[in-house]
Design a protein around this motif. Structure first.
Motif, PDB file in Angstrom:
ATOM      1  N   ILE A 174       0.907  -1.234  -0.010  1.00  0.00           N
ATOM      2  CA  ILE A 174      -0.035  -0.016  -0.161  1.00  0.00           C
ATOM      3  C   ILE A 174       0.862   1.338   0.113  1.00  0.00           C
ATOM      4  CG2 ILE A 174      -1.602   1.376   1.504  1.00  0.00           C
ATOM      5  CD1 ILE A 174      -2.772  -1.387   2.141  1.00  0.00           C
ATOM      6  N   ARG A 175       1.886   1.378   0.774  1.00  0.00           N
ATOM      7  CA  ARG A 175       2.935   2.432   0.856  1.00  0.00           C
ATOM      8  C   ARG A 175       3.648   2.679  -0.288  1.00  0.00           C
ATOM      9  NH1 ARG A 175       5.142   3.680   6.911  1.00  0.00           N
ATOM     10  NH2 ARG A 175       6.135   5.145   5.479  1.00  0.00           N
ATOM     11  N   ARG A 176       4.098   1.577  -0.814  1.00  0.00           N
ATOM     12  CA  ARG A 176       4.850   1.563  -2.116  1.00  0.00           C
ATOM     13  C   ARG A 176       4.060   2.082  -3.027  1.00  0.00           C
ATOM     14  NH1 ARG A 176       6.916  -1.402  -6.164  1.00  0.00           N
ATOM     15  NH2 ARG A 176       9.180  -1.196  -6.547  1.00  0.00           N
ATOM     16  N   ALA A 177       2.932   1.552  -3.599  1.00  0.00           N
ATOM     17  CA  ALA A 177       1.689   2.145  -4.501  1.00  0.00           C
ATOM     18  C   ALA A 177       1.464   3.564  -4.282  1.00  0.00           C
ATOM     19  CB  ALA A 177       0.470   1.267  -4.460  1.00  0.00           C
ATOM     20  N   HIS A 178       1.205   3.838  -3.048  1.00  0.00           N
ATOM     21  CA  HIS A 178       0.896   5.039  -2.718  1.00  0.00           C
ATOM     22  C   HIS A 178       1.696   6.083  -3.220  1.00  0.00           C
ATOM     23  CE1 HIS A 178      -2.246   7.668  -0.631  1.00  0.00           C
ATOM     24  NE2 HIS A 178      -1.307   8.371  -0.248  1.00  0.00           N
ATOM     25  N   ALA A 179       3.141   5.889  -2.813  1.00  0.00           N
ATOM     26  CA  ALA A 179       4.295   6.830  -3.134  1.00  0.00           C
ATOM     27  C   ALA A 179       4.266   7.289  -4.780  1.00  0.00           C
ATOM     28  CB  ALA A 179       5.592   6.010  -2.434  1.00  0.00           C
ATOM     29  N   GLN A 180       3.699   6.134  -5.361  1.00  0.00           N
ATOM     30  CA  GLN A 180       3.634   6.474  -6.844  1.00  0.00           C
ATOM     31  C   GLN A 180       2.607   7.004  -7.386  1.00  0.00           C
ATOM     32  OE1 GLN A 180       5.317   2.862  -9.248  1.00  0.00           O
ATOM     33  NE2 GLN A 180       4.685   1.850  -7.324  1.00  0.00           N
ATOM     34  N   GLY A 181       1.505   7.242  -6.502  1.00  0.00           N
ATOM     35  CA  GLY A 181       0.123   7.735  -6.879  1.00  0.00           C
ATOM     36  C   GLY A 181      -0.661   6.718  -7.470  1.00  0.00           C
ATOM     37  N   LEU A 182      -0.456   5.483  -6.901  1.00  0.00           N
ATOM     38  CA  LEU A 182      -1.537   4.346  -7.179  1.00  0.00           C
ATOM     39  C   LEU A 182      -2.374   3.705  -5.847  1.00  0.00           C
ATOM     40  CD1 LEU A 182       0.627   2.499  -9.741  1.00  0.00           C
ATOM     41  CD2 LEU A 182      -1.662   3.765 -10.483  1.00  0.00           C
ATOM     42  N   GLU A 183      -3.380   3.064  -6.122  1.00  0.00           N
ATOM     43  CA  GLU A 183      -3.764   2.360  -5.047  1.00  0.00           C
ATOM     44  C   GLU A 183      -3.891   0.956  -5.393  1.00  0.00           C
ATOM     45  OE1 GLU A 183      -7.389   3.379  -2.840  1.00  0.00           O
ATOM     46  OE2 GLU A 183      -6.487   5.103  -2.231  1.00  0.00           O
ATOM     47  N   THR A 184      -3.420   0.044  -4.668  1.00  0.00           N
ATOM     48  CA  THR A 184      -3.640  -1.543  -5.270  1.00  0.00           C
ATOM     49  C   THR A 184      -4.659  -2.342  -4.504  1.00  0.00           C
ATOM     50  OG1 THR A 184      -2.287  -2.691  -3.168  1.00  0.00           O
ATOM     51  CG2 THR A 184      -1.123  -1.347  -4.793  1.00  0.00           C
ATOM     52  N   ARG A 185      -5.098  -3.481  -5.183  1.00  0.00           N
ATOM     53  CA  ARG A 185      -5.973  -4.238  -4.654  1.00  0.00           C
ATOM     54  C   ARG A 185      -5.320  -5.500  -3.718  1.00  0.00           C
ATOM     55  NH1 ARG A 185      -9.949  -2.477  -8.386  1.00  0.00           N
ATOM     56  NH2 ARG A 185      -8.933  -1.993 -10.283  1.00  0.00           N
TER      57      ARG A 185
END
Lengths: 239, 104
Positions: free
Chosen positions: A98-109
């Protein structure tokens, strides 16, 4: 309905290719396959001292044989270690994703991975508890009369390594990651067949679980290293 | 008489940037404005226009908020957006198939 001139095949192909390229880029940006593999490998290796130095319980001894009794022996700490370790691992993995995706501007499933993982842990733990209390000799399971030797597969399905393999398959589905899917198949095959590469320790030894955990942990570790090399995790995504 | 696949293309979706926004939003639960701008190689103003078109058509939802002092805009796909994306991809594939089909 469009009133523009009909698009050419070349336009359509370019449009399709560019959307597929974007989809693949988002998938790659969300992937961090090396992290769960390292975490699950660490959980597997950490189980070694826990299983070795834990108190052991003996249950369901069968009828005496010429060499003595055959009984179920299980580690008391192991019963608690695996569900706790796997649930903590799944939560840790999801927070990382979640944190890694958020840092890129994405939300994961990734939430689906945690939900599926916890379900599998509950089922496997319940099965594990049930299998150590199965009587030795012929067993009646749902009307199927099974011999002791054919119960081996049930014991292996009730093992934490099976839960790890299933959770990796769920992750492969979430990540649309074919290589992880194949890796999970190989891992599950090694767990279920089981393959020991000729390394066996006597059943009566306190270390009889060691080959299994070393092989499983090493597979996860090497797969993690492989994915780490291709996914380059040291490059934390920047905006 | 059969309808040519190009007649069934939706003007709102049948556009490189807007299809790209839908494709990206489809793969993530939500996507941030900055990610779309970088990956679609657009200016903020240009991207905003395309987002407005998709939002007006009910294909995406836009949420605005703050993280600390920083303004953040998140885009997510609606059910209608999901259907529109699938239909567009299917139409494109049909169109390509029709063009590549050998003439009798």
């Amino acid at each position: 309905m469009t009133t523009d001139p009909a698009p050419s095949g070349k336009d359509a192909r370019q449009l399709l290719a560019s959307s597929q390229e974007l989809i693949e880029r988002v998938r790659q940006n969300q992937r961090a396959t090396w992290f769960p593999l390292f975490v699950l490998s660490a959980a597997t290796f950490l189980a070694i001292p826990i299983l070795r130095f834990s108190q052991r319980n003996v249950t369901n001894c069968g009828a005496p044989t010429g060499q003595g009794f055959v009984c179920h022996v299980y580690s008391v700490w192991g019963v608690w270690y695996w569900p706790i370790a796997l649930v903590v691992a799944y939560f840790g993995i999801s927070i990382f994703y979640i944190r890694r995706a958020h840092a890129q501007g994405l939300e994961t499933r990734i939430r689906n991975f945690v939900i599926a993982g916890i379900h599998v842990v509950v089922i496997v733990t319940a099965m594990g508890y049930w299998t150590v209390h199965l009587p030795l000799g012929q067993v009646n399971i749902l009307g199927l009369h099974m011999q002791e030797h054919s119960l081996g597969l049930i014991h292996r399905i009730a093992a934490p390594a099976f839960a790890i393999g299933v959770s990796l398959m769920v992750l492969a589905w979430i990540e649309h990651n074919r290589r992880l899917f194949y890796m999970a198949i190989v891992y599950l095959a090694i767990v279920l067949i089981p393959i020991s590469f000729g390394w066996n320790v006597s059943q009566s030894s306190n270390w009889n679980f060691l080959p299994r955990l070393i092989i499983q942990g090493t597979i996860l570790l090497f797969a993690g290293i492989g994915f780490a090399i291709t996914q380059r995790p040291l490059r934390w995504p920047t905006k | 008489m059969t309808i040519h696949p190009s007649n069934e293309l939706d003007d709102v979706v049948h556009q490189r940037v807007r299809l790209g926004i839908l494709a990206i939003a489809h793969e993530a639960r939500r996507v941030e404005f900055g990610y779309l701008r970088t990956n679609l190689d657009l200016t903020g103003g240009n991207l905003s226009q395309h987002i407005s078109v998709l939002e007006s058509a009910g294909l995406i939802t836009v949420e605005k908020g703050y993280e600390g002092k920083r303004a953040r805009t998140w885009v997510s796909l609606t059910k209608a957006g999901n259907i529109a994306l699938r239909e567009e991809i299917a139409q494109l594939k049909r169109l390509i198939g029709q063009i590549e089909k050998p003439k009798k």
